[in-house]
Design a protein around this motif. Sequence first.
Motif, short mmCIF file in Angstrom:
data_model
loop_
_atom_site.label_atom_id
_atom_site.label_comp_id
_atom_site.label_asym_id
_atom_site.label_seq_id
_atom_site.Cartn_x
_atom_site.Cartn_y
_atom_site.Cartn_z
N GLU A 9 25.32 53.62 -7.67
CA GLU A 9 26.68 54.11 -7.83
C GLU A 9 27.48 53.19 -8.75
N LEU A 10 27.33 51.86 -8.57
CA LEU A 10 28.05 50.92 -9.41
C LEU A 10 27.65 51.10 -10.88
N LEU A 11 26.35 51.24 -11.13
CA LEU A 11 25.89 51.42 -12.51
C LEU A 11 26.43 52.73 -13.10
N ALA A 12 26.54 53.75 -12.26
CA ALA A 12 27.11 55.02 -12.73
C ALA A 12 28.58 54.85 -13.09
N ARG A 13 29.29 54.05 -12.30
CA ARG A 13 30.70 53.80 -12.60
C ARG A 13 30.84 52.99 -13.89
N VAL A 14 29.97 52.01 -14.08
CA VAL A 14 29.98 51.22 -15.31
C VAL A 14 29.78 52.14 -16.51
N ALA A 34 23.05 41.14 -13.14
CA ALA A 34 22.59 40.82 -14.49
C ALA A 34 21.25 41.50 -14.80
N LEU A 35 20.33 41.40 -13.85
CA LEU A 35 19.00 41.99 -14.06
C LEU A 35 19.10 43.50 -14.26
N ASN A 36 19.86 44.15 -13.40
CA ASN A 36 19.95 45.61 -13.49
C ASN A 36 20.73 46.08 -14.71
N LEU A 37 21.75 45.32 -15.11
CA LEU A 37 22.46 45.67 -16.34
C LEU A 37 21.53 45.52 -17.54
N LYS A 38 20.73 44.45 -17.53
CA LYS A 38 19.76 44.23 -18.61
C LYS A 38 18.77 45.39 -18.69
N LEU A 39 18.29 45.85 -17.53
CA LEU A 39 17.35 46.95 -17.51
C LEU A 39 17.98 48.25 -18.03
N GLN A 40 19.30 48.35 -17.93
CA GLN A 40 20.00 49.53 -18.43
C GLN A 40 20.33 49.40 -19.91
N ALA A 67 20.94 43.98 -28.35
CA ALA A 67 22.05 43.67 -29.24
C ALA A 67 22.98 44.86 -29.43
N ALA A 68 22.43 46.08 -29.33
CA ALA A 68 23.24 47.26 -29.55
C ALA A 68 23.99 47.69 -28.30
N GLY A 69 23.69 47.08 -27.15
CA GLY A 69 24.31 47.49 -25.90
C GLY A 69 25.69 46.89 -25.72
N ALA A 70 26.45 47.50 -24.84
CA ALA A 70 27.78 46.99 -24.53
C ALA A 70 27.67 45.65 -23.81
N LEU A 71 28.67 44.80 -24.02
CA LEU A 71 28.72 43.49 -23.37
C LEU A 71 29.52 43.59 -22.08
N VAL A 72 28.88 43.28 -20.96
CA VAL A 72 29.52 43.31 -19.65
C VAL A 72 29.69 41.88 -19.15
N MET A 73 30.92 41.50 -18.83
CA MET A 73 31.19 40.19 -18.26
C MET A 73 31.13 40.29 -16.74
N ILE A 74 30.21 39.56 -16.12
CA ILE A 74 30.06 39.54 -14.67
C ILE A 74 30.78 38.30 -14.15
N VAL A 75 31.87 38.51 -13.43
CA VAL A 75 32.63 37.40 -12.87
C VAL A 75 32.39 37.38 -11.37
N GLU A 76 31.47 36.53 -10.93
CA GLU A 76 30.98 36.53 -9.56
C GLU A 76 30.45 35.15 -9.20
N ASP A 77 30.93 34.59 -8.08
CA ASP A 77 30.50 33.24 -7.70
C ASP A 77 29.30 33.24 -6.77
N ASP A 78 28.87 34.39 -6.29
CA ASP A 78 27.67 34.48 -5.48
C ASP A 78 26.47 34.62 -6.43
N ASP A 79 25.65 33.57 -6.51
CA ASP A 79 24.57 33.57 -7.49
C ASP A 79 23.59 34.72 -7.30
N TYR A 133 22.23 46.87 -21.31
CA TYR A 133 23.48 46.17 -21.59
C TYR A 133 23.23 44.70 -21.88
N ARG A 134 24.13 44.10 -22.65
CA ARG A 134 24.20 42.65 -22.73
C ARG A 134 25.09 42.16 -21.59
N TYR A 135 25.01 40.90 -21.26
CA TYR A 135 25.83 40.42 -20.16
C TYR A 135 26.11 38.94 -20.31
#
Length: 252
Positions: A119-124, A29-35, A10-22, A37-39
Amino acid sequence: MTAPLSTDSAAGALVMIVEDDDAIAAGLALNLKLQGYRYEVVGDGETAWERITATGPDLVLLDITLPKQSGLWVLERLRETGDLVPVIVLSARQDEFDKVAALKLGADDYVTKPFALAELLARVAAVLRRARQTATRLSEAPTVSEPAPQRTLAFGDVVVDLHARTVTRRGQPVRMTHLEFQLLTFFCRSPDKVFSREELLRAVWGMQHGCTLRTVDNFVGQLRAKLEDDPDRPRYLVTVRGSGYRFTPGLT
């Protein structure tokens, strides 16, 4: 399709993932959750626009190729309405034109698929950190002996609202990316002072991985294109040969 909002952090930043490849969306989503973040996951452009407007995420990971409406369409709608939410564009396209188009429309970063997840997570993390630092600086209350912080900065026909994070020129809104706004306000707070490219890179980008002195030149060029009557003969954002750049709010 929209996945349920994660509430694990709940305290994490909310990241909107806009992606049509499931598969890609699920991995992000999984990796953001492990870091921590909310998503929220959205699979098409129209729904993305509606959900971003409704929920106000802290950051958007935006694919370009989407059903119904493209990621560039979503990005353009956001900036047209003055929404400066940080956006990292994800694309399988290698074409330089798409990258330039995304950056001009207001993307804060552009990552080409396939990408290294670390690298993507570092950029986020870097984009969110800059956004938090900006919010903290603007929200800090003055001490009793200090004057109230200035809300607006103006030069020529341009007005910069530091609280609303908006820029207008001749009364019309000017679309700004998060980093363009950061660079512009940095210049406005130190008029007539010469800054080297290295100083600007440290102050605005924090020496972020992948940024070079050419990055500064490109962003100054983008600001000139948006704010100068003649970008090739700038009146406000002036090049000081051999030294860097100077913001001159008065007549040159």
